[in-house]
Design a protein around this motif. Structure first.
Motif: not given
Length: 131
Positions: A75-97
Motif C-alpha cells: 500500500h505504500r504507493e497509494i498512501l504516498g499518492h493520497l498525501m501528494y494529492t492532498a497537497k495538489i487539492i489544497a493548492k487548487q482550493e486556495g489554502l496557501e495559509d
C-alpha cells in the motif's frame, strides 16, 4: 464527523472488506461533488463539513485498506499518492495559509467508514490539540 457511538457501531457492523458508502460514491450510485480525480484516487466535498473546506480523498481500489492500521508494504504507493494529492487539492482550493489532514483509525479514532480516507480541512484557523 461521526460521533463516538456512530464510529463504534460502524466498527462492528460490517466485515472489513464489505462495500461502504464510498464504494457507492465511486460507482456513482450516490451523488458527490468531485474536486479531483485521477486513476488512483477520487476526492469530493464532505456533505457534513467541519471547516469551510472539507474534502475527502479516497483510493479508488480499497485492496484491503479499510483503515491505516491495516496498511501493508503493498500500500505504500497509494498512501504516498493520497498525501501528494492532498497537497495538489489544497493548492487548487486556495489554502496557501495552511490546512489539516486527518485520518481516523478504528473505533477509538472515530472512524465511521471502513475504506481508508483522508480528510482535508482548511479555510479557518485549526485548534490544537485537535481532539
Amino acid at each position: 464527523m461521526a460521533s463516538e457511538k456512530e464510529a463504534a457501531l460502524a466498527a462492528v457492523a460490517d466485515p472489513p472488506d464489505a462495500p461502504t458508502i464510498f464504494d457507492k460514491i465511486l460507482k456513482k450510485e450516490i451523488p458527490s461533488t468531485a474536486v479531483y480525480e485521477d486513476d488512483m484516487v477520487y476526492a469530493f466535498r464532505d456533505i457534513c463539513p467541519q471547516a469551510p473546506t472539507h474534502i475527502l480523498i479516497i483510493p479508488k481500489v480499497k485492496d484491503g485498506l479499510s483503515q491505516l492500521s491495516k496498511a501493508e508494504e503493498r500500500h505504500r504507493e497509494i498512501l504516498g499518492h493520497l498525501m501528494y494529492t492532498a497537497k495538489i487539492i489544497a493548492k487548487q482550493e486556495g489554502l496557501e495559509d495552511g490546512f489539516r489532514l486527518v485520518i481516523n483509525d478504528g473505533p477509538s479514532g472515530c472512524q465511521s467508514v471502513y475504506h481508508l480516507h483522508v480528510h482535508l480541512l482548511g479555510g479557518r484557523q485549526m485548534n490544537w490539540p485537535p481532539g
